[in-house]
Scaffold this active site. Structure first.
Site, PDB file in Angstrom:
ATOM      1  CB  CYS A  75     -34.833 -45.803  12.606  1.00  0.00           C
ATOM      2  SG  CYS A  75     -36.091 -46.898  11.964  1.00  0.00           S
TER       3      CYS A  75
ATOM      4  CG  HIS B 137     -37.390 -41.913  11.738  1.00  0.00           C
ATOM      5  ND1 HIS B 137     -36.489 -41.683  10.722  1.00  0.00           N
ATOM      6  CD2 HIS B 137     -37.691 -43.221  11.680  1.00  0.00           C
ATOM      7  CE1 HIS B 137     -36.260 -42.806  10.076  1.00  0.00           C
ATOM      8  NE2 HIS B 137     -36.982 -43.759  10.629  1.00  0.00           N
TER       9      HIS B 137
ATOM     10  CD  GLU C 293     -35.159 -38.472  11.616  1.00  0.00           C
ATOM     11  OE1 GLU C 293     -35.111 -38.828  12.817  1.00  0.00           O
ATOM     12  OE2 GLU C 293     -35.291 -39.270  10.669  1.00  0.00           O
TER      13      GLU C 293
HETATM   14  N1  GLN Z   1     -36.256 -51.342   8.308  1.00  0.00           N
HETATM   15  C1  GLN Z   1     -34.993 -50.659   8.270  1.00  0.00           C
HETATM   16  C2  GLN Z   1     -33.843 -51.633   8.544  1.00  0.00           C
HETATM   17  O1  GLN Z   1     -34.080 -52.738   8.954  1.00  0.00           O
HETATM   18  C3  GLN Z   1     -34.948 -49.507   9.256  1.00  0.00           C
HETATM   19  C4  GLN Z   1     -35.998 -48.492   8.880  1.00  0.00           C
HETATM   20  C5  GLN Z   1     -35.644 -47.076   9.166  1.00  0.00           C
HETATM   21  O2  GLN Z   1     -34.517 -46.741   9.472  1.00  0.00           O
HETATM   22  N2  GLN Z   1     -36.617 -46.227   9.035  1.00  0.00           N
HETATM   23  O3  GLN Z   1     -32.722 -51.303   8.362  1.00  0.00           O
END
Ligand code: GLN
Length: 199
Positions: free
Chosen positions: A83, A180, A182
């Site tokens: 992410c 994610h 995890e």
């Molecule tokens: N929206 C976050 C970003 O742009 C990422 C979101 C996340 O890691 N769950 O950094």
């Protein structure tokens, strides 16, 4: 084997637990350590968890860790970015709303990442993604204010697509997921990363 997890913010505990579960499944021993400073980078592989990529980048750069981590990754240290961590890895990053904005990044992977791709309405959701390239079949995973990988080039290769975007990409010793891993019941992404670390 020593796996580090960047521990400024985001799901350190969940990644640590999932890494432990994956090691157990694989019948391996391993140490899992938090990484905050340069001196903590003495690891065999590192996970950059989700969170806010701007915050992670700013803190990592203030701690003097960003450049060091970039150098190590370029020398072959395996990195799993999930992410916000995938955003940190990207060479091309923009935001769905505000477009291109400079933020401290590692910028080492041949992928184009759009932050907050799913916008407000679908900020967070679960979906079935195909983990067959990771020997995992279809699995339920969680996307949280997730980015999307819209383009891969060079040596980056897609390991899974979802609704026309790339959700798992590998480039040498680097692995990025927009969801994610995890927070899933399956440990396949962590197992796959551990096998990259073992090589
Ligand atoms: N929206 C976050 C970003 O742009 C990422 C979101 C996340 O890691 N769950 O950094």
């Amino acid at each position: 084997m020593k796996i580090g997890i960047l521990a400024y913010q985001g799901s350190f505990e969940e990644h640590a637990l999932q890494t432990r579960r994956a090691l157990d499944v694989m019948g391996l021993d391993g140490e899992i350590v938090p990484v905050k400073q340069k001196k903590d980078l003495d690891v065999d592989g590192i996970i950059i968890p989700g969170g806010e990529s701007t915050t992670i980048g700013i803190v990592a750069s203030k701690m003097g860790l960003l450049d060091e981590l970039k150098a190590k990754a370029n020398e072959g240290l395996p990195v799993l970015g999930t992410c916000a961590g995938a955003i940190m890895l990207g060479k091309e990053v923009s935001d769905a709303k505000v477009g291109k904005k400079s933020q401290p990044l590692l910028g080492i992977m041949d992928i184009s990442v759009m932050r907050n791709y799913y916008g407000r309405q679908r900020e967070s959701f679960e979906a079935n993604v195909d983990l067959s390239e990771l020997d995992g079949g279809m699995q339920r995973v969680v996307f949280i204010r997730a980015p999307a990988i819209l383009k891969v080039w060079g040596n980056a290769q897609s390991l899974s697509k979802f609704q026309g975007t790339y959700v798992i990409v590998k480039e040498g010793s680097l692995l990025a997921t927009t969801f994610h891993p995890e927070l899933s019941s399956t440990t396949k992404v962590h197992e796959y990363f551990i096998s990259m670390v073992r090589k």
